[in-house]
Design an enzyme around this catalytic site. Sequence first.
Site, short mmCIF file in Angstrom:
data_model
loop_
_atom_site.label_atom_id
_atom_site.label_comp_id
_atom_site.label_asym_id
_atom_site.label_seq_id
_atom_site.Cartn_x
_atom_site.Cartn_y
_atom_site.Cartn_z
N TRP A 1 -6.04 -7.74 -24.80
CA TRP A 1 -5.62 -9.03 -25.34
C TRP A 1 -6.88 -9.62 -25.96
O TRP A 1 -7.84 -9.93 -25.26
CB TRP A 1 -5.10 -9.92 -24.21
CG TRP A 1 -4.47 -11.20 -24.67
CD1 TRP A 1 -3.21 -11.37 -25.13
CD2 TRP A 1 -5.07 -12.50 -24.66
NE1 TRP A 1 -2.99 -12.69 -25.43
CE2 TRP A 1 -4.12 -13.40 -25.14
CE3 TRP A 1 -6.33 -12.98 -24.29
CZ2 TRP A 1 -4.37 -14.77 -25.28
CZ3 TRP A 1 -6.59 -14.33 -24.43
CH2 TRP A 1 -5.61 -15.21 -24.92
N ASN B 1 -11.90 -5.86 -18.73
CA ASN B 1 -11.16 -7.13 -18.75
C ASN B 1 -12.17 -8.24 -18.49
O ASN B 1 -13.03 -8.08 -17.62
CB ASN B 1 -10.11 -7.19 -17.63
CG ASN B 1 -8.98 -6.23 -17.86
OD1 ASN B 1 -8.88 -5.59 -18.90
ND2 ASN B 1 -8.11 -6.13 -16.86
N GLY B 2 -12.03 -9.35 -19.18
CA GLY B 2 -12.94 -10.47 -18.94
C GLY B 2 -13.80 -10.75 -20.15
O GLY B 2 -13.50 -10.29 -21.26
N GLU C 1 7.81 -29.28 -18.36
CA GLU C 1 8.03 -27.84 -18.16
C GLU C 1 9.04 -27.31 -19.18
O GLU C 1 8.85 -26.23 -19.75
CB GLU C 1 8.48 -27.60 -16.71
CG GLU C 1 9.03 -26.21 -16.41
CD GLU C 1 8.08 -25.07 -16.72
OE1 GLU C 1 6.89 -25.30 -17.03
OE2 GLU C 1 8.55 -23.92 -16.70
N GLU D 1 6.81 -21.89 -25.84
CA GLU D 1 6.28 -20.53 -25.75
C GLU D 1 7.31 -19.47 -26.09
O GLU D 1 6.95 -18.41 -26.59
CB GLU D 1 5.61 -20.26 -24.40
CG GLU D 1 6.51 -20.41 -23.22
CD GLU D 1 5.78 -20.23 -21.89
OE1 GLU D 1 4.73 -19.59 -21.83
OE2 GLU D 1 6.28 -20.75 -20.88
N LYS E 1 8.37 -24.42 -21.92
CA LYS E 1 9.20 -23.20 -21.98
C LYS E 1 9.72 -22.99 -23.39
O LYS E 1 9.71 -21.89 -23.90
CB LYS E 1 10.35 -23.36 -20.99
CG LYS E 1 10.78 -22.16 -20.25
CD LYS E 1 9.92 -21.72 -19.09
CE LYS E 1 8.45 -21.77 -19.26
NZ LYS E 1 7.66 -21.62 -18.10
N CYS F 1 -5.46 -8.56 -20.55
CA CYS F 1 -5.83 -7.14 -20.61
C CYS F 1 -5.47 -6.40 -19.32
O CYS F 1 -5.45 -6.99 -18.24
CB CYS F 1 -7.32 -7.00 -20.81
SG CYS F 1 -8.00 -7.96 -22.14
N HIS G 1 5.82 -46.43 -27.23
CA HIS G 1 4.40 -46.77 -27.41
C HIS G 1 3.77 -45.94 -28.51
O HIS G 1 2.55 -45.87 -28.61
CB HIS G 1 3.65 -46.60 -26.08
CG HIS G 1 4.18 -47.53 -25.03
ND1 HIS G 1 3.89 -48.87 -25.05
CD2 HIS G 1 5.01 -47.33 -24.00
CE1 HIS G 1 4.51 -49.46 -24.03
NE2 HIS G 1 5.20 -48.54 -23.38
N ARG H 1 1.94 -8.03 -19.17
CA ARG H 1 0.85 -9.00 -19.09
C ARG H 1 0.49 -9.58 -20.46
O ARG H 1 -0.20 -10.59 -20.54
CB ARG H 1 -0.39 -8.34 -18.48
CG ARG H 1 -0.16 -7.87 -17.06
CD ARG H 1 -1.29 -6.98 -16.60
NE ARG H 1 -2.54 -7.68 -16.59
CZ ARG H 1 -3.06 -8.27 -15.52
NH1 ARG H 1 -2.41 -8.23 -14.37
NH2 ARG H 1 -4.21 -8.88 -15.58
N LYS I 1 0.29 -12.84 -19.60
CA LYS I 1 0.93 -13.23 -18.35
C LYS I 1 -0.08 -13.80 -17.36
O LYS I 1 0.21 -14.74 -16.64
CB LYS I 1 1.64 -12.02 -17.74
CG LYS I 1 2.39 -12.31 -16.44
CD LYS I 1 3.56 -13.25 -16.66
CE LYS I 1 4.24 -13.69 -15.40
NZ LYS I 1 5.05 -14.90 -15.61
C1 F6R Z 1 4.16 -20.70 -18.76
C2 F6R Z 1 3.24 -19.95 -17.93
C3 F6R Z 1 1.86 -20.42 -17.78
C4 F6R Z 1 1.37 -20.20 -16.35
C5 F6R Z 1 -0.13 -20.53 -16.26
C6 F6R Z 1 -0.63 -20.38 -14.84
O1 F6R Z 1 5.44 -20.16 -18.74
O2 F6R Z 1 3.61 -18.92 -17.39
O3 F6R Z 1 1.71 -21.74 -18.18
O4 F6R Z 1 2.10 -21.02 -15.49
O5 F6R Z 1 -0.83 -19.64 -17.09
O6 F6R Z 1 -0.47 -19.09 -14.38
P1 F6R Z 1 -0.51 -18.77 -12.85
O7 F6R Z 1 0.66 -19.42 -12.20
O8 F6R Z 1 -0.44 -17.27 -12.78
O9 F6R Z 1 -1.81 -19.30 -12.32
#
Ligand code: F6R
Length: 605
Positions: free
Chosen positions: A73, A97-98, A481, A488, A485, A2, A504, A27, A600
């Site tokens: 959000w 927010n929250g 990772e 998502e 990627k 949010c 396994h 975000r 984000k």
């Molecule tokens: C994936 C992604 C998330 C962030 C995670 C932590 O692409 O962006 O997995 O890495 O939410 O976010 P930060 O780094 O802002 O604490």
Amino acid sequence: MCGIVGYVGDREAQDILLGGLRRLEYRGYDSAGIVTVDVEGEPSLFRAKGKVAELEKAMKDKPDRVGIGHTRWATHGEPSEVNAHPQRVGDVYVVHNGIIENYKELKSELKAYDFKSQTDTEVLAALIDSLYQRSDVKLENAVVQALKLVRGAYGIAVISTREPGTIVAARMGSPLIVGVADDETLIASDASALVGHTDKAIYLNDGEVAVCTAGDVRMLDLASQPVSAKVETIEIDLQSMQKGGFDHYLMKEIFDQPDSLRATLNGRVIKDQDLLRLGGLNMSDDELRKVKNVFIVACGTASYAGLLASYYIERFTDDVTVRVEVASELRYRSFNVPENSIAIFVSQSGETADTLACLKEMKRRGVRCLGVVNAVGSSIAREVDGGVYVHAGAEVSVASTKAFTSQVAALLLIGLVMAQTKGLDQKTLREYIAELDVLPDEIAKTLEAKNDEAKALAEKYNHYDHAFYIGRDTTFPVALEGALKLKETSYVHVEGQPAGELKHGSIALIDDRFFMVAFVDDNWLVEKSLSNVIEVQARGGHIITVTNSDRPIDTEAVITVDTSLKLLTPLLFNVVSQLFAYYMAVARGNDVDQPRNLAKSVTVE
Ligand code: F6R
């Protein structure tokens, strides 16, 4: 997640609020709203499900000079107009927010109210309204009284039709910034919404309330006592917030990496003197030398950056154990912190709720806490005892790319500086410094050379809905990772696995519905990695191998990365997998920069 904006001043609020909401779009959100109030106290409320563009279509021009806005959000209640903020109860409008954790209890006590939404925010608005009934009560007092009854996390902005010209803002665990300028005051949950208006801002601390009028801010605590505020200069690089000729922020940020990494290393790696310099750790050599345990605490991509760095740090120190902890787990677990431990909190946004909670717990236990953070002035950056800003520039696309590379580099720098105090031999130090020094150029070369291949492969593989990513040693975190990627951005079901773990259990899944990406580093483990690849191939697996080896590899596809690097090759494999994820998302017609259901900055747990 949010976003909050607010404006009070002598310009028309609607445009400024809409502009701010657009800047917060990155975000992630699913509905938006704005309320403004004219000098007579007449409100104009507009809300819409979907993007800010939908809200804009629903709006009618009003020249009011005060207002608040929000991108939501969904947490409590589905994305819909009625659940969008601002939430109104009586004369009071709230954006939030929250999460208010005790909203059910509070709701059951607010019997006089007929709630229209499913949100916890409407309950907060009702609570404020219930304390604002008497005409001699001011909005700021009603807000403070209400917040004393609330449990949970919030960043809020509140206005009332009875006091047009005032916005009351408050923070507990969810970021909030007040921008100050001549004759106007702005509120934002993220400094990017202030860009173009002011570079002077007050970062609220938990438990602080800001009473904002045009050009003036008065700060209180939850006991209604005045608190002094520090006005800071915010640095936002506007260029980072633009697409720079690319179709999507994600691609722009992938291609930013040579420069963003240079910014991380700049002034810290001095190659011609074989020297590393980190100003902000705030630890003496003696303190660094004593460290025996390092907790790296983070979420998602940042945790994989930590995992990759942990392999290196344990390689170049003899007496340091590195534990990488996912913050959402660590925060509620019983765990012991051995003597001589430090904790490093890795976060792009610096606002991730779980990471921040672990930081507070570690501080409570007296552990030295360092940050590896991108967002300057963020909550984690402000709470830690020292650390390293990664300086990767604003990361707008929801999927994290350039932050990962810079986080790994920053963690390596911390590890190397620590190892140096413990007597790391000059040769090893020199090797790492030499590789870090050329890494930005090697990334640039890889991006240039592999872009078309990654695109062609995405065109071939985008019809698959299942995949495995595998790696060994330092390529295992890259597999995790890469898998994240792809998940998502493309909504492909992907599992990242250690290559040696497949047999396994998971290898039972291999059939024609799956493809596999195998990262094979040409190091002492290359034969073992290739055996794992062959095992899958023998079962009909569709395999893409990403490697720097020139051995013959007979998988369905091979991407060979040509590099002089020996130690940091996994970071090159990672940019190849970022390109592939990007092109898969494009080929599958997805919203590349704002994937469904994601935000984000994850400021709720
Ligand atoms: C994936 C992604 C998330 C962030 C995670 C932590 O692409 O962006 O997995 O890495 O939410 O976010 P930060 O780094 O802002 O604490």
